[in-house]
Design an enzyme around this catalytic site. Structure first.
Site, short mmCIF file in Angstrom:
data_model
loop_
_atom_site.label_atom_id
_atom_site.label_comp_id
_atom_site.label_asym_id
_atom_site.label_seq_id
_atom_site.Cartn_x
_atom_site.Cartn_y
_atom_site.Cartn_z
N SER A 1 37.28 -3.39 -17.67
CA SER A 1 37.92 -2.75 -16.52
C SER A 1 37.83 -3.53 -15.24
O SER A 1 37.48 -3.01 -14.19
CB SER A 1 37.36 -1.35 -16.32
OG SER A 1 37.86 -0.55 -17.33
N SER A 2 38.19 -4.81 -15.32
CA SER A 2 38.27 -5.60 -14.10
C SER A 2 39.33 -5.03 -13.16
O SER A 2 39.17 -5.07 -11.95
CB SER A 2 38.56 -7.07 -14.44
OG SER A 2 39.67 -7.15 -15.30
N GLY B 1 40.21 -9.42 -19.47
CA GLY B 1 40.76 -9.19 -20.79
C GLY B 1 39.73 -8.78 -21.82
O GLY B 1 40.01 -8.72 -23.02
N ASP C 1 37.52 4.68 -15.73
CA ASP C 1 37.14 3.33 -15.32
C ASP C 1 36.81 3.28 -13.84
O ASP C 1 35.80 2.72 -13.41
CB ASP C 1 38.28 2.34 -15.62
CG ASP C 1 38.61 2.28 -17.11
OD1 ASP C 1 37.80 2.80 -17.91
OD2 ASP C 1 39.67 1.74 -17.46
N GLU D 1 36.07 7.56 -26.25
CA GLU D 1 37.17 6.63 -25.94
C GLU D 1 38.50 7.36 -26.03
O GLU D 1 38.73 8.12 -26.97
CB GLU D 1 37.13 5.46 -26.92
CG GLU D 1 37.65 4.17 -26.34
CD GLU D 1 36.81 3.66 -25.18
OE1 GLU D 1 37.24 3.85 -24.02
OE2 GLU D 1 35.76 3.06 -25.42
N GLU E 1 46.92 2.59 -10.10
CA GLU E 1 47.18 2.00 -11.41
C GLU E 1 48.30 2.76 -12.15
O GLU E 1 49.14 2.17 -12.80
CB GLU E 1 45.91 1.96 -12.25
CG GLU E 1 46.12 1.22 -13.55
CD GLU E 1 44.95 0.37 -13.98
OE1 GLU E 1 44.96 -0.06 -15.14
OE2 GLU E 1 44.04 0.11 -13.17
#
Length: 388
Positions: free
Chosen positions: A128-129, A124, A174, A37, A162
């Protein structure tokens, strides 16, 4: 899968209602990350997988330069033109417009289009929408206008959308996982070279269970960008003594101890966690090759503890959820997942124990935090593709 068919039928119906007949429907999945991460923007390794929850886009050409968008889940429309691309002032259109902007800047010729977007990736939850929306847009536009862009380039355009348009300085994991996912496999991605390998992730005896904290602390995006800066600051200090160190990927624990342990303690902790985590992903891959999920699970707990105490991106709710399962023999490993400050914890659970574990944990969570716990069992699925 039943559910996917339902969404693609529903999105076709909504598109038809608003715009007539669509040209195609594309799906792009959300992702989980098993270990590794915040390593992606430090040029380390990550171990993500695409899941069986996805964002869908129905899209069709227009004969003008207009872009007409509709969010099926929200019941909201947004209209603009190819010439006047700017931030929408709303959240969801920007992920789509950012990709259009990147394609246009790269010299690809687009025309106006209509698109409906909707899906079943919980928002949320740290799945990773947003990356799924970017990837579904890139893939759909590439198909619709026959642009001939390869998948790796689509991933890079989506990430830049992004970074530049939305303004979130995320790494590439992602989008990569969403685009390149493969059923029953995790992706060992080298975020520096973008070399990747599929590692078998056998789920005959285990399930992947997500616990959604239901909280999204407002710190998330500002602190995320701060962590990047803290890591960069550590790199610049190490670089003075070791010029070959361009990112924390190039550093090791001994260098961090030598160059940072006597200085700013925050910078030291961030960098120490990071070099440990980059190594941990590589060791965890060996566990998978050796079919040793017990050792793999222990590394997940170690990652969580580092994220919580050294990198300080966890929150009481996520820490609580990990502690609630830590001594449960049915749980091989658990940790917070995603950027932090909320979202989900990911749990590797023995098959058959999911329901009882979810119910018990939800009850404890309610007592301790006065919050309802949403739980999802996810399966590892294929990446972005045309549905219809």
């Amino acid at each position: 899968m039943q559910h996917n068919t339902m969404i693609s039928e529903e999105i076709g119906r909504i598109y038809n209602e608003h715009f007539g007949a669509q040209d195609l429907i594309v799906r792009s999945p959300g992702r989980i990350n098993l270990i590794g991460e915040h390593t992606d923007y430090n040029m380390g390794f990550v171990l993500p997988a695409a899941i069986d929850k996805a964002i869908y886009m129905a899209i069709g050409k227009r004969n003008d330069q207009q872009i007409h968008l509709y969010a099926g889940d929200l019941g909201e429309s947004y209209e603009t033109s190819l010439q006047g691309l700017k931030k929408s002032g709303r959240h969801w259109p920007d992920y789509i417009l950012g990709v259009v902007d990147e394609f246009t800047k790269a010299g690809y010729t687009l025309n106006g289009f209509n698109a409906v977007v909707m899906g079943d990736v919980p928002l949320g939850a740290g799945l990773s929408s947003s990356a799924a929306v970017e990837c579904v847009t890139a893939f759909a536009l590439n198909e619709l206008f026959g642009l001939g862009i390869d998948k790796k380039a689509m991933v890079q355009f989506s990430q830049r959308a992004e970074n530049e348009f939305v303004g979130m300085k995320c790494g590439i994991m992602d989008q990569f996982a969403s685009m390149f996912g493969k059923k029953e496999h995790v992706i060992r991605l080298d975020c520096r070279s973008l070399e990747y390998a599929y590692m078998p992730f056998e789920t005959t005896d285990i399930s992947i269970l997500l616990f959604d904290t239901g909280v999204k602390h407002s710190l998330a995006s500002s602190e995320y960008n701060t962590r990047r800066l803290e890591c960069e600051e550590g790199v610049s200090i190490i670089h003075q003594k070791y010029p070959s160190v361009q990112s924390l990927r190039d550093a090791d624990a001994a260098m961090v101890e030598e160059c940072l342990s006597q200085g700013n303690q925050t910078i030291y902790r961030r960098c120490r966690f990071m070099v440990d985590e980059i190594q941990r992903v590589q060791d965890a891959c060996n566990d998978l090759v050796n079919h040793d999920l017990a050792s793999f699970g222990k590394k997940m707990y170690a990652t969580h503890d580092g994220l919580s105490k050294m990198y300080e991106v966890s929150c009481p709710e996520a820490d609580g959820l990990v502690d609630m399962v830590r001594n449960n023999s049915n749980v091989l490993g658990a940790r917070m997942m995603g950027g932090g400050f909320g979202g989900c914890t990911i749990n590797i659970v023995k098959k058959g124990a999911e329901k009882e574990l979810a119910e018990n944990t939800a009850e404890q969570y309610r007592k301790r935090f006065n919050l309802e716990l949403k739980t999802y069992v996810v399966a590892i699925d294929n990446g972005t593709s045309v549905v219809a």
